[in-house]
Design a protein around this motif. Structure first.
Motif, mmCIF file in Angstrom:
data_model
loop_
_atom_site.group_PDB
_atom_site.id
_atom_site.type_symbol
_atom_site.label_atom_id
_atom_site.label_comp_id
_atom_site.label_asym_id
_atom_site.label_seq_id
_atom_site.Cartn_x
_atom_site.Cartn_y
_atom_site.Cartn_z
ATOM 1 N N GLN A 129 5.870 -4.391 -5.690
ATOM 2 C CA GLN A 129 4.540 -4.023 -5.232
ATOM 3 C C GLN A 129 3.479 -4.592 -6.173
ATOM 4 O OE1 GLN A 129 3.943 0.170 -4.625
ATOM 5 N NE2 GLN A 129 1.852 -0.094 -3.834
ATOM 6 N N ARG A 130 2.451 -5.183 -5.566
ATOM 7 C CA ARG A 130 1.335 -5.728 -6.333
ATOM 8 C C ARG A 130 0.073 -5.580 -5.499
ATOM 9 N NH1 ARG A 130 -0.369 -11.591 -7.010
ATOM 10 N NH2 ARG A 130 -1.821 -11.578 -8.760
ATOM 11 N N SER A 131 -0.849 -4.791 -5.996
ATOM 12 C CA SER A 131 -2.048 -4.466 -5.217
ATOM 13 C C SER A 131 -2.976 -5.654 -5.058
ATOM 14 C CB SER A 131 -2.805 -3.302 -5.884
ATOM 15 O OG SER A 131 -1.966 -2.174 -5.998
ATOM 16 N N GLN A 132 -2.999 -6.562 -6.045
ATOM 17 C CA GLN A 132 -3.923 -7.695 -6.002
ATOM 18 C C GLN A 132 -3.362 -8.832 -5.138
ATOM 19 O OE1 GLN A 132 -6.946 -7.479 -7.320
ATOM 20 N NE2 GLN A 132 -6.440 -5.412 -8.018
ATOM 21 N N LEU A 133 -3.324 -8.587 -3.827
ATOM 22 C CA LEU A 133 -2.851 -9.599 -2.874
ATOM 23 C C LEU A 133 -3.881 -9.787 -1.772
ATOM 24 C CD1 LEU A 133 0.967 -8.869 -2.246
ATOM 25 C CD2 LEU A 133 -0.014 -10.781 -3.505
ATOM 26 N N TYR A 134 -4.063 -11.026 -1.352
ATOM 27 C CA TYR A 134 -4.937 -11.304 -0.210
ATOM 28 C C TYR A 134 -4.190 -11.105 1.110
ATOM 29 C CZ TYR A 134 -8.039 -13.432 -3.658
ATOM 30 O OH TYR A 134 -8.856 -13.646 -4.744
ATOM 31 N N PHE A 146 6.066 -10.394 -3.327
ATOM 32 C CA PHE A 146 5.141 -9.298 -3.602
ATOM 33 C C PHE A 146 4.693 -8.677 -2.287
ATOM 34 C CE2 PHE A 146 4.122 -11.878 -7.527
ATOM 35 C CZ PHE A 146 4.715 -10.996 -8.408
ATOM 36 N N PHE A 147 4.567 -7.341 -2.260
ATOM 37 C CA PHE A 147 3.976 -6.663 -1.100
ATOM 38 C C PHE A 147 2.821 -5.795 -1.592
ATOM 39 C CE2 PHE A 147 7.092 -3.681 -2.683
ATOM 40 C CZ PHE A 147 6.543 -2.426 -2.481
#
Length: 522
Positions: A129-134, A146-147
Protein backbone atom coordinates in the motif's frame (compact mmCIF):
# COMPACT_ATOMS: atom_id res chain seq x y z
CA UNK A 1 9.85 -104.16 -40.51
CA UNK A 2 13.05 -102.73 -39.05
CA UNK A 3 13.55 -100.44 -42.05
CA UNK A 4 10.01 -99.00 -41.72
CA UNK A 5 10.50 -98.54 -38.00
CA UNK A 6 13.76 -96.66 -38.55
CA UNK A 7 12.10 -94.45 -41.14
CA UNK A 8 9.22 -93.65 -38.84
CA UNK A 9 11.53 -92.83 -35.92
CA UNK A 10 13.58 -90.61 -38.22
CA UNK A 11 10.42 -88.76 -39.25
CA UNK A 12 9.43 -88.43 -35.61
CA UNK A 13 12.85 -87.01 -34.78
CA UNK A 14 12.59 -84.48 -37.60
CA UNK A 15 9.12 -83.38 -36.47
CA UNK A 16 10.31 -83.19 -32.88
CA UNK A 17 13.28 -81.01 -33.78
CA UNK A 18 11.04 -78.77 -35.83
CA UNK A 19 8.49 -78.36 -33.05
CA UNK A 20 10.79 -78.27 -30.04
CA UNK A 21 13.65 -76.22 -31.50
CA UNK A 22 12.53 -74.70 -34.81
CA UNK A 23 9.26 -73.08 -33.78
CA UNK A 24 10.62 -71.46 -30.56
CA UNK A 25 13.70 -70.29 -32.44
CA UNK A 26 11.58 -68.77 -35.20
CA UNK A 27 9.28 -67.15 -32.63
CA UNK A 28 12.21 -65.68 -30.71
CA UNK A 29 14.07 -64.37 -33.75
CA UNK A 30 10.98 -62.75 -35.32
CA UNK A 31 9.43 -61.17 -32.23
CA UNK A 32 9.29 -57.35 -31.97
CA UNK A 33 11.63 -56.18 -29.23
CA UNK A 34 10.04 -53.83 -26.74
CA UNK A 35 11.41 -52.55 -23.47
CA UNK A 36 8.94 -52.59 -20.60
CA UNK A 37 7.28 -49.18 -20.43
CA UNK A 38 5.26 -47.50 -17.62
CA UNK A 39 1.95 -47.41 -19.50
CA UNK A 40 -0.04 -47.09 -16.27
CA UNK A 41 1.79 -43.91 -15.29
CA UNK A 42 1.52 -42.42 -18.77
CA UNK A 43 -2.23 -43.05 -18.81
CA UNK A 44 -2.68 -41.35 -15.43
CA UNK A 45 -1.02 -38.12 -16.55
CA UNK A 46 -3.37 -35.24 -17.31
CA UNK A 47 -2.27 -31.80 -18.41
CA UNK A 48 -5.27 -30.13 -16.77
CA UNK A 49 -4.01 -31.18 -13.32
CA UNK A 50 -0.85 -29.10 -13.64
CA UNK A 51 -1.04 -25.95 -11.52
CA UNK A 52 1.66 -23.61 -10.27
CA UNK A 53 1.74 -22.54 -6.63
CA UNK A 54 3.07 -19.02 -6.19
CA UNK A 55 3.73 -16.84 -3.16
CA UNK A 56 1.92 -13.51 -2.82
CA UNK A 57 2.64 -11.09 0.03
CA UNK A 58 0.15 -8.31 0.88
CA UNK A 59 1.56 -5.41 2.91
CA UNK A 60 -0.97 -2.76 4.01
CA UNK A 61 -1.16 0.14 6.44
CA UNK A 62 -3.68 -1.61 8.73
CA UNK A 63 -5.33 -4.98 9.32
CA UNK A 64 -8.70 -3.96 7.88
CA UNK A 65 -7.19 -2.97 4.54
CA UNK A 66 -4.99 -6.08 4.43
CA UNK A 67 -7.95 -8.37 5.19
CA UNK A 68 -10.11 -6.78 2.50
CA UNK A 69 -7.38 -7.03 -0.13
CA UNK A 70 -6.60 -10.65 0.79
CA UNK A 71 -10.29 -11.66 0.79
CA UNK A 72 -10.90 -10.18 -2.66
CA UNK A 73 -7.81 -11.85 -4.11
CA UNK A 74 -8.74 -15.24 -2.60
CA UNK A 75 -12.26 -14.95 -3.93
CA UNK A 76 -10.98 -14.25 -7.45
CA UNK A 77 -8.42 -17.05 -7.57
CA UNK A 78 -10.10 -19.75 -5.47
CA UNK A 79 -11.60 -21.44 -8.54
CA UNK A 80 -8.47 -21.16 -10.67
CA UNK A 81 -7.00 -24.54 -11.54
CA UNK A 82 -3.83 -23.12 -13.07
CA UNK A 83 -2.58 -20.76 -10.31
CA UNK A 84 -2.66 -21.53 -6.59
CA UNK A 85 -1.83 -18.57 -4.35
CA UNK A 86 -0.03 -18.90 -1.06
CA UNK A 87 -0.98 -15.51 0.43
CA UNK A 88 0.77 -13.87 3.36
CA UNK A 89 -0.14 -10.52 4.89
CA UNK A 90 1.86 -8.02 6.92
CA UNK A 91 1.38 -4.55 8.33
CA UNK A 92 3.64 -1.93 6.83
CA UNK A 93 6.28 -0.76 9.32
CA UNK A 94 5.76 2.86 10.39
CA UNK A 95 9.15 4.00 9.15
CA UNK A 96 8.69 2.47 5.70
CA UNK A 97 5.12 3.78 5.50
CA UNK A 98 6.22 7.35 6.18
CA UNK A 99 8.99 7.00 3.62
CA UNK A 100 6.62 5.72 0.92
CA UNK A 101 4.15 8.52 1.66
CA UNK A 102 6.85 11.18 1.38
CA UNK A 103 8.67 9.87 -1.72
CA UNK A 104 7.34 11.24 -4.98
CA UNK A 105 9.39 9.15 -7.40
CA UNK A 106 7.98 5.68 -8.03
CA UNK A 107 11.35 4.07 -8.70
CA UNK A 108 12.74 5.47 -5.46
CA UNK A 109 9.77 3.97 -3.63
CA UNK A 110 10.55 0.58 -5.23
CA UNK A 111 14.11 0.79 -3.97
CA UNK A 112 12.86 1.51 -0.43
CA UNK A 113 10.64 -1.59 -0.51
CA UNK A 114 13.50 -3.66 -1.97
CA UNK A 115 15.58 -2.73 1.06
CA UNK A 116 12.96 -4.21 3.38
CA UNK A 117 11.71 -7.21 1.37
CA UNK A 118 13.33 -9.74 -0.97
CA UNK A 119 12.18 -8.89 -4.50
CA UNK A 120 14.73 -11.10 -6.23
CA UNK A 121 13.24 -14.51 -5.46
CA UNK A 122 11.57 -16.28 -8.35
CA UNK A 123 7.82 -16.91 -8.28
CA UNK A 124 7.12 -14.39 -5.52
CA UNK A 125 5.23 -11.10 -5.69
CA UNK A 126 4.51 -8.21 -3.32
CA UNK A 127 1.58 -5.81 -3.26
CA UNK A 128 2.28 -2.85 -0.99
CA UNK A 129 0.00 0.00 0.00
CA UNK A 130 1.21 3.47 -0.95
CA UNK A 131 -1.04 6.49 -0.65
CA UNK A 132 1.01 8.70 -2.99
CA UNK A 133 -0.29 7.22 -6.25
CA UNK A 134 -1.93 8.90 -9.23
CA UNK A 135 -3.57 5.57 -10.16
CA UNK A 136 -5.30 2.89 -8.13
CA UNK A 137 -2.51 0.42 -8.91
CA UNK A 138 1.02 0.90 -10.24
CA UNK A 139 3.04 -2.12 -11.37
CA UNK A 140 6.81 -1.76 -11.19
CA UNK A 141 9.49 -3.51 -13.22
CA UNK A 142 10.33 -5.60 -10.16
CA UNK A 143 8.16 -8.21 -8.41
CA UNK A 144 6.17 -5.44 -6.79
CA UNK A 145 2.95 -3.48 -7.27
CA UNK A 146 1.68 -0.50 -5.27
CA UNK A 147 -2.03 -0.01 -4.50
CA UNK A 148 -3.57 3.18 -3.19
CA UNK A 149 -6.12 1.92 -0.65
CA UNK A 150 -8.84 -0.69 -0.09
CA UNK A 151 -11.02 0.77 -2.86
CA UNK A 152 -8.36 -0.31 -5.37
CA UNK A 153 -8.86 -4.00 -4.61
CA UNK A 154 -10.89 -4.67 -7.78
CA UNK A 155 -8.24 -3.06 -9.97
CA UNK A 156 -5.48 -4.88 -8.09
CA UNK A 157 -7.19 -8.22 -8.71
CA UNK A 158 -7.35 -7.50 -12.45
CA UNK A 159 -3.67 -6.51 -12.50
CA UNK A 160 -2.74 -9.77 -10.83
CA UNK A 161 -4.97 -11.85 -13.08
CA UNK A 162 -4.17 -10.25 -16.46
CA UNK A 163 -0.66 -8.84 -16.05
CA UNK A 164 1.23 -10.63 -13.31
CA UNK A 165 -0.15 -14.19 -13.41
CA UNK A 166 -1.72 -14.15 -16.90
CA UNK A 167 -4.14 -16.97 -16.10
CA UNK A 168 -5.73 -17.08 -19.56
CA UNK A 169 -2.32 -17.46 -21.20
CA UNK A 170 -1.39 -20.26 -18.78
CA UNK A 171 -4.65 -22.07 -19.48
CA UNK A 172 -3.98 -21.88 -23.21
CA UNK A 173 -0.44 -23.18 -22.73
CA UNK A 174 -1.54 -26.54 -21.37
CA UNK A 175 -4.40 -27.24 -23.82
CA UNK A 176 -3.95 -29.83 -26.57
CA UNK A 177 -5.35 -27.43 -29.18
CA UNK A 178 -3.07 -24.37 -29.37
CA UNK A 179 -4.57 -20.93 -28.85
CA UNK A 180 -3.58 -17.84 -30.85
CA UNK A 181 -0.65 -16.98 -28.57
CA UNK A 182 0.76 -20.51 -28.79
CA UNK A 183 0.39 -20.50 -32.56
CA UNK A 184 2.53 -17.35 -32.66
CA UNK A 185 5.33 -18.05 -30.19
CA UNK A 186 8.12 -20.51 -30.77
CA UNK A 187 7.68 -23.98 -29.27
CA UNK A 188 9.57 -24.71 -26.05
CA UNK A 189 13.21 -25.59 -26.45
CA UNK A 190 16.57 -25.60 -24.76
CA UNK A 191 18.34 -23.35 -27.27
CA UNK A 192 17.42 -20.79 -29.92
CA UNK A 193 19.37 -19.17 -32.73
CA UNK A 194 18.64 -15.48 -33.33
CA UNK A 195 19.73 -14.21 -36.75
CA UNK A 196 19.54 -10.56 -37.84
CA UNK A 197 19.67 -10.24 -41.64
CA UNK A 198 20.15 -6.79 -43.18
CA UNK A 199 18.76 -6.97 -46.72
CA UNK A 200 20.15 -4.36 -49.12
CA UNK A 201 18.73 -4.82 -52.63
CA UNK A 202 20.51 -1.81 -54.25
CA UNK A 203 23.87 -1.24 -52.52
CA UNK A 204 25.16 0.67 -55.56
CA UNK A 205 22.33 3.24 -55.41
CA UNK A 206 22.16 3.92 -51.65
CA UNK A 207 24.84 3.77 -48.97
CA UNK A 208 23.52 2.69 -45.58
CA UNK A 209 25.30 3.19 -42.27
CA UNK A 210 24.11 0.45 -39.96
CA UNK A 211 26.35 -1.64 -37.69
CA UNK A 212 24.42 -4.89 -37.48
CA UNK A 213 26.88 -6.73 -35.26
CA UNK A 214 26.94 -3.95 -32.65
CA UNK A 215 23.14 -3.66 -32.74
CA UNK A 216 22.72 -7.38 -32.11
CA UNK A 217 25.15 -7.33 -29.22
CA UNK A 218 23.85 -4.14 -27.57
CA UNK A 219 20.13 -4.76 -27.87
CA UNK A 220 19.33 -8.41 -28.50
CA UNK A 221 22.30 -9.66 -26.48
CA UNK A 222 21.31 -7.62 -23.45
CA UNK A 223 17.71 -8.81 -23.76
CA UNK A 224 18.44 -12.53 -24.03
CA UNK A 225 20.94 -12.35 -21.16
CA UNK A 226 17.96 -11.95 -18.85
CA UNK A 227 16.47 -15.16 -20.26
CA UNK A 228 19.60 -17.24 -19.71
CA UNK A 229 17.93 -19.26 -16.94
CA UNK A 230 15.29 -20.43 -19.42
CA UNK A 231 17.10 -20.79 -22.74
CA UNK A 232 20.52 -20.67 -24.37
CA UNK A 233 20.87 -18.26 -27.28
CA UNK A 234 23.34 -17.94 -30.12
CA UNK A 235 23.35 -14.60 -31.95
CA UNK A 236 24.35 -13.90 -35.52
CA UNK A 237 24.13 -11.02 -38.01
CA UNK A 238 24.57 -11.00 -41.78
CA UNK A 239 24.14 -8.75 -44.83
CA UNK A 240 22.22 -9.95 -47.88
CA UNK A 241 22.85 -7.92 -51.04
CA UNK A 242 20.99 -7.75 -54.35
CA UNK A 243 17.94 -9.50 -52.97
CA UNK A 244 15.10 -7.66 -54.66
CA UNK A 245 11.42 -8.36 -54.13
CA UNK A 246 8.43 -7.34 -56.24
CA UNK A 247 6.03 -5.83 -53.72
CA UNK A 248 3.41 -5.11 -56.39
CA UNK A 249 2.92 -1.84 -54.56
CA UNK A 250 0.45 0.80 -55.67
CA UNK A 251 1.56 4.45 -55.81
CA UNK A 252 -0.66 6.74 -53.73
CA UNK A 253 -0.40 10.54 -53.75
CA UNK A 254 -0.13 12.27 -50.38
CA UNK A 255 1.16 15.43 -48.67
CA UNK A 256 4.45 14.02 -47.38
CA UNK A 257 7.90 15.28 -48.37
CA UNK A 258 7.85 12.67 -51.12
CA UNK A 259 4.44 13.73 -52.39
CA UNK A 260 3.47 10.04 -52.57
CA UNK A 261 3.91 6.65 -50.98
CA UNK A 262 3.70 3.05 -52.10
CA UNK A 263 0.94 0.89 -50.65
CA UNK A 264 1.46 -2.86 -50.24
CA UNK A 265 -1.08 -5.36 -48.94
CA UNK A 266 -0.16 -7.16 -45.74
CA UNK A 267 -0.71 -10.65 -47.16
CA UNK A 268 1.68 -9.90 -50.04
CA UNK A 269 4.55 -9.44 -47.59
CA UNK A 270 4.33 -13.06 -46.41
CA UNK A 271 5.67 -14.13 -49.82
CA UNK A 272 8.78 -12.15 -49.04
CA UNK A 273 9.78 -14.70 -46.39
CA UNK A 274 10.36 -17.34 -49.07
CA UNK A 275 12.81 -15.06 -50.85
CA UNK A 276 14.61 -14.37 -47.59
CA UNK A 277 14.96 -18.05 -46.74
CA UNK A 278 16.41 -18.76 -50.19
CA UNK A 279 19.32 -16.40 -49.55
CA UNK A 280 19.72 -16.74 -45.80
CA UNK A 281 22.50 -18.89 -44.38
CA UNK A 282 21.67 -22.61 -44.47
CA UNK A 283 20.58 -24.17 -41.23
CA UNK A 284 23.40 -26.06 -39.56
CA UNK A 285 21.49 -27.06 -36.44
CA UNK A 286 18.20 -28.62 -35.48
CA UNK A 287 17.61 -25.82 -32.97
CA UNK A 288 14.81 -23.38 -33.88
CA UNK A 289 15.91 -20.12 -35.50
CA UNK A 290 14.31 -16.74 -34.80
CA UNK A 291 14.70 -14.70 -37.98
CA UNK A 292 14.85 -10.90 -37.82
CA UNK A 293 15.17 -9.11 -41.15
CA UNK A 294 15.75 -5.41 -41.84
CA UNK A 295 14.78 -4.65 -45.44
CA UNK A 296 16.41 -1.46 -46.76
CA UNK A 297 14.08 -0.09 -49.41
CA UNK A 298 15.63 1.49 -52.49
CA UNK A 299 14.76 5.12 -53.17
CA UNK A 300 12.47 4.26 -56.09
CA UNK A 301 10.32 2.12 -53.76
CA UNK A 302 10.27 4.50 -50.78
CA UNK A 303 8.38 5.24 -48.69
CA UNK A 304 6.47 1.97 -48.35
CA UNK A 305 3.34 1.74 -46.21
CA UNK A 306 1.67 -1.52 -45.21
CA UNK A 307 -2.11 -1.67 -45.74
CA UNK A 308 -4.46 -3.95 -43.81
CA UNK A 309 -7.25 -6.09 -45.27
CA UNK A 310 -9.58 -3.09 -45.23
CA UNK A 311 -7.21 -1.12 -47.47
CA UNK A 312 -6.28 1.19 -44.63
CA UNK A 313 -2.65 2.11 -43.88
CA UNK A 314 -1.28 0.66 -40.64
CA UNK A 315 -0.20 3.73 -38.69
CA UNK A 316 3.06 3.02 -36.91
CA UNK A 317 6.42 4.78 -36.51
CA UNK A 318 7.98 1.70 -38.11
CA UNK A 319 6.53 -0.35 -40.93
CA UNK A 320 6.96 -3.94 -39.77
CA UNK A 321 5.23 -7.30 -39.72
CA UNK A 322 5.69 -10.59 -37.93
CA UNK A 323 5.33 -14.20 -39.04
CA UNK A 324 4.35 -16.77 -36.38
CA UNK A 325 7.17 -19.16 -35.41
CA UNK A 326 9.42 -17.60 -38.04
CA UNK A 327 10.37 -14.09 -36.96
CA UNK A 328 9.85 -10.45 -37.85
CA UNK A 329 10.63 -8.03 -40.67
CA UNK A 330 11.17 -4.27 -40.47
CA UNK A 331 10.78 -2.20 -43.64
CA UNK A 332 13.09 0.83 -43.60
CA UNK A 333 12.44 3.69 -46.01
CA UNK A 334 15.14 6.35 -46.49
CA UNK A 335 14.06 9.98 -46.29
CA UNK A 336 13.51 12.12 -49.35
CA UNK A 337 16.53 14.26 -48.41
CA UNK A 338 18.73 11.13 -48.26
CA UNK A 339 17.71 10.10 -51.75
CA UNK A 340 18.07 13.58 -53.29
CA UNK A 341 21.67 13.97 -52.13
CA UNK A 342 24.47 13.82 -54.67
CA UNK A 343 25.66 10.59 -53.05
CA UNK A 344 22.56 9.05 -51.45
CA UNK A 345 23.35 7.95 -47.91
CA UNK A 346 21.00 6.92 -45.12
CA UNK A 347 21.48 6.21 -41.41
CA UNK A 348 18.61 4.20 -39.92
CA UNK A 349 17.49 4.98 -36.37
CA UNK A 350 19.08 2.04 -34.58
CA UNK A 351 17.12 2.52 -31.37
CA UNK A 352 13.76 2.65 -33.15
CA UNK A 353 14.48 -0.32 -35.39
CA UNK A 354 15.96 -2.53 -32.68
CA UNK A 355 13.13 -1.57 -30.34
CA UNK A 356 10.71 -2.92 -32.94
CA UNK A 357 12.70 -6.13 -33.25
CA UNK A 358 12.73 -6.51 -29.46
CA UNK A 359 8.95 -6.10 -29.33
CA UNK A 360 8.63 -8.85 -31.95
CA UNK A 361 11.15 -11.03 -30.14
CA UNK A 362 9.25 -10.70 -26.87
CA UNK A 363 6.07 -11.97 -28.53
CA UNK A 364 7.83 -14.78 -30.40
CA UNK A 365 9.48 -16.04 -27.20
CA UNK A 366 6.26 -15.97 -25.19
CA UNK A 367 6.29 -12.69 -23.23
CA UNK A 368 2.67 -11.57 -23.40
CA UNK A 369 1.54 -7.99 -23.96
CA UNK A 370 -0.24 -6.19 -21.13
CA UNK A 371 -3.83 -5.29 -21.99
CA UNK A 372 -5.22 -1.97 -20.82
CA UNK A 373 -6.80 -1.94 -17.33
CA UNK A 374 -8.70 1.10 -16.12
CA UNK A 375 -7.09 2.65 -13.07
CA UNK A 376 -3.82 0.75 -13.47
CA UNK A 377 -0.45 1.58 -15.00
CA UNK A 378 2.74 -0.39 -15.55
CA UNK A 379 6.27 0.99 -15.40
CA UNK A 380 7.61 1.69 -18.86
CA UNK A 381 10.48 -0.37 -20.25
CA UNK A 382 13.44 1.97 -19.86
CA UNK A 383 15.92 -0.64 -21.03
CA UNK A 384 15.95 -3.65 -23.32
CA UNK A 385 15.62 -6.04 -20.38
CA UNK A 386 12.34 -7.71 -19.52
CA UNK A 387 10.51 -6.89 -16.29
CA UNK A 388 11.13 -9.30 -13.40
CA UNK A 389 7.51 -10.36 -13.11
CA UNK A 390 7.45 -10.99 -16.86
CA UNK A 391 10.30 -13.46 -16.43
CA UNK A 392 8.31 -15.29 -13.74
CA UNK A 393 5.24 -15.33 -15.99
CA UNK A 394 7.32 -16.78 -18.83
CA UNK A 395 8.82 -19.33 -16.44
CA UNK A 396 5.36 -20.50 -15.37
CA UNK A 397 4.12 -20.59 -18.97
CA UNK A 398 7.06 -22.58 -20.30
CA UNK A 399 6.92 -25.04 -17.39
CA UNK A 400 3.25 -25.87 -17.97
CA UNK A 401 3.70 -25.87 -21.74
CA UNK A 402 6.64 -28.26 -21.58
CA UNK A 403 4.81 -30.62 -19.23
CA UNK A 404 1.80 -30.59 -21.55
CA UNK A 405 3.99 -31.21 -24.61
CA UNK A 406 5.85 -34.07 -22.89
CA UNK A 407 2.60 -35.67 -21.80
CA UNK A 408 1.10 -35.33 -25.27
CA UNK A 409 4.15 -36.95 -26.89
CA UNK A 410 4.15 -39.86 -24.43
CA UNK A 411 0.39 -40.38 -24.71
CA UNK A 412 0.57 -40.37 -28.52
CA UNK A 413 3.45 -42.83 -28.48
CA UNK A 414 1.64 -45.14 -26.07
CA UNK A 415 -1.47 -45.06 -28.27
CA UNK A 416 0.65 -45.74 -31.35
CA UNK A 417 2.32 -48.73 -29.71
CA UNK A 418 -1.08 -50.14 -28.83
CA UNK A 419 -2.36 -49.82 -32.39
CA UNK A 420 0.74 -50.91 -34.33
CA UNK A 421 2.45 -54.09 -33.17
CA UNK A 422 5.47 -53.73 -35.47
CA UNK A 423 7.03 -50.76 -33.68
CA UNK A 424 10.31 -51.61 -31.96
CA UNK A 425 11.17 -50.00 -28.61
CA UNK A 426 14.89 -50.44 -28.08
CA UNK A 427 16.80 -49.74 -24.89
CA UNK A 428 17.63 -46.13 -25.83
CA UNK A 429 14.01 -45.24 -26.60
CA UNK A 430 12.87 -47.00 -23.45
CA UNK A 431 15.41 -45.04 -21.39
CA UNK A 432 14.16 -41.76 -22.88
CA UNK A 433 10.54 -42.63 -22.13
CA UNK A 434 11.27 -43.71 -18.56
CA UNK A 435 13.38 -40.58 -18.02
CA UNK A 436 10.56 -38.39 -19.32
CA UNK A 437 8.04 -40.05 -17.01
CA UNK A 438 10.30 -39.61 -13.97
CA UNK A 439 10.97 -35.96 -14.88
CA UNK A 440 7.24 -35.25 -15.22
CA UNK A 441 6.53 -36.78 -11.81
CA UNK A 442 9.36 -34.83 -10.18
CA UNK A 443 8.34 -31.57 -11.88
CA UNK A 444 4.74 -31.94 -10.71
CA UNK A 445 5.93 -32.23 -7.13
CA UNK A 446 8.13 -29.14 -7.44
CA UNK A 447 5.41 -26.95 -8.97
CA UNK A 448 4.39 -26.04 -5.44
CA UNK A 449 7.93 -25.67 -4.08
CA UNK A 450 10.59 -24.58 -6.55
CA UNK A 451 9.41 -23.24 -9.91
CA UNK A 452 12.89 -22.91 -11.42
CA UNK A 453 13.73 -26.53 -10.62
CA UNK A 454 10.31 -27.61 -11.93
CA UNK A 455 11.02 -25.73 -15.17
CA UNK A 456 14.34 -27.52 -15.67
CA UNK A 457 12.75 -30.91 -15.07
CA UNK A 458 9.87 -30.10 -17.41
CA UNK A 459 12.38 -29.12 -20.09
CA UNK A 460 14.20 -32.42 -19.61
CA UNK A 461 10.89 -34.29 -19.81
CA UNK A 462 9.97 -32.45 -23.01
CA UNK A 463 13.34 -33.15 -24.64
CA UNK A 464 13.28 -36.84 -23.66
CA UNK A 465 9.69 -37.33 -24.81
CA UNK A 466 10.34 -35.64 -28.16
CA UNK A 467 13.55 -37.66 -28.60
CA UNK A 468 11.66 -40.90 -28.02
CA UNK A 469 8.76 -39.92 -30.26
CA UNK A 470 11.02 -38.87 -33.14
CA UNK A 471 13.44 -41.80 -32.88
CA UNK A 472 13.97 -43.20 -36.43
CA UNK A 473 14.26 -46.78 -35.18
CA UNK A 474 10.52 -46.75 -34.39
CA UNK A 475 9.85 -46.97 -38.12
CA UNK A 476 12.29 -49.81 -38.81
CA UNK A 477 9.68 -52.58 -39.16
CA UNK A 478 6.84 -50.43 -40.48
CA UNK A 479 8.24 -50.95 -43.98
CA UNK A 480 7.68 -54.72 -43.55
CA UNK A 481 3.96 -55.11 -42.76
CA UNK A 482 2.15 -58.38 -42.04
CA UNK A 483 0.88 -58.99 -45.57
CA UNK A 484 4.45 -58.86 -46.87
CA UNK A 485 5.55 -61.26 -44.14
CA UNK A 486 2.97 -63.79 -45.24
CA UNK A 487 3.98 -63.31 -48.87
CA UNK A 488 7.52 -64.42 -47.89
CA UNK A 489 6.73 -67.02 -45.26
CA UNK A 490 4.19 -69.03 -47.30
CA UNK A 491 6.47 -69.85 -50.30
CA UNK A 492 9.35 -70.49 -47.91
CA UNK A 493 7.71 -72.71 -45.31
CA UNK A 494 4.77 -74.29 -47.12
CA UNK A 495 6.93 -76.74 -49.20
CA UNK A 496 8.70 -77.76 -46.00
CA UNK A 497 5.52 -78.18 -44.00
CA UNK A 498 3.80 -80.47 -46.50
CA UNK A 499 6.20 -83.39 -45.88
CA UNK A 500 6.05 -82.66 -42.15
CA UNK A 501 2.25 -82.81 -42.11
CA UNK A 502 2.21 -85.98 -44.21
CA UNK A 503 4.85 -87.48 -41.92
CA UNK A 504 2.68 -86.64 -38.91
CA UNK A 505 -0.23 -88.46 -40.56
CA UNK A 506 1.88 -91.54 -41.30
CA UNK A 507 3.36 -91.42 -37.79
CA UNK A 508 -0.09 -91.37 -36.22
CA UNK A 509 -1.21 -94.29 -38.38
CA UNK A 510 1.98 -96.21 -37.60
CA UNK A 511 1.71 -95.66 -33.86
CA UNK A 512 -1.97 -96.71 -33.92
CA UNK A 513 -1.15 -99.79 -35.95
CA UNK A 514 1.68 -100.69 -33.62
CA UNK A 515 -0.60 -100.33 -30.63
CA UNK A 516 -3.29 -102.56 -32.23
CA UNK A 517 -0.69 -105.20 -33.14
CA UNK A 518 0.57 -105.20 -29.57
CA UNK A 519 -2.95 -105.73 -28.22
CA UNK A 520 -3.58 -108.66 -30.56
CA UNK A 521 -0.27 -110.24 -29.59
CA UNK A 522 -1.21 -110.07 -25.93
Amino acid sequence: MGTESNRMWASASFVGVLIVIGLPLWWKTTEVYRVALPYDKINTFTTLSHAVTTELTVVANDDATADQIVDNIKKEFEESDVIKLNIKKFILPDGLRRTLDSVADDQEAVEEVAGAYDLKKHNTFYVVQRSQLYQDVWLSRERLAFFKDATASRTLVEVLRQWVYQTSVLEGGRLEKPDVARQTRFPPGEEYHVVLSVVHPKPDALAVEFHAEDAVEDYIGSFVDELSELHNFTLKSQWLYLLDFDFQAKEVKDTSEWGRHFAVRQERLQLMLTRLEERAAPQVSSRPTVNLALYLLPCHQAPLLIYDNNDKPIKSPVQAFMSPKWGGVVMYSPSAADCRAAEPTSSPDVRLIMGTFLAQLRTLLGIADTPSIEGAAAAALRSVRARRWELDALLRLRTLEQLAAAHAALASLAQLLGEISNIVINDEVGASINSAVKSIEAAEELLSKDLLAAYRLSLRAHIDAETAFMEPSLLALLYFPDDQKYAIYIPLFLPIMFPVILSLKNLLLWFRGKAVHKEKTE
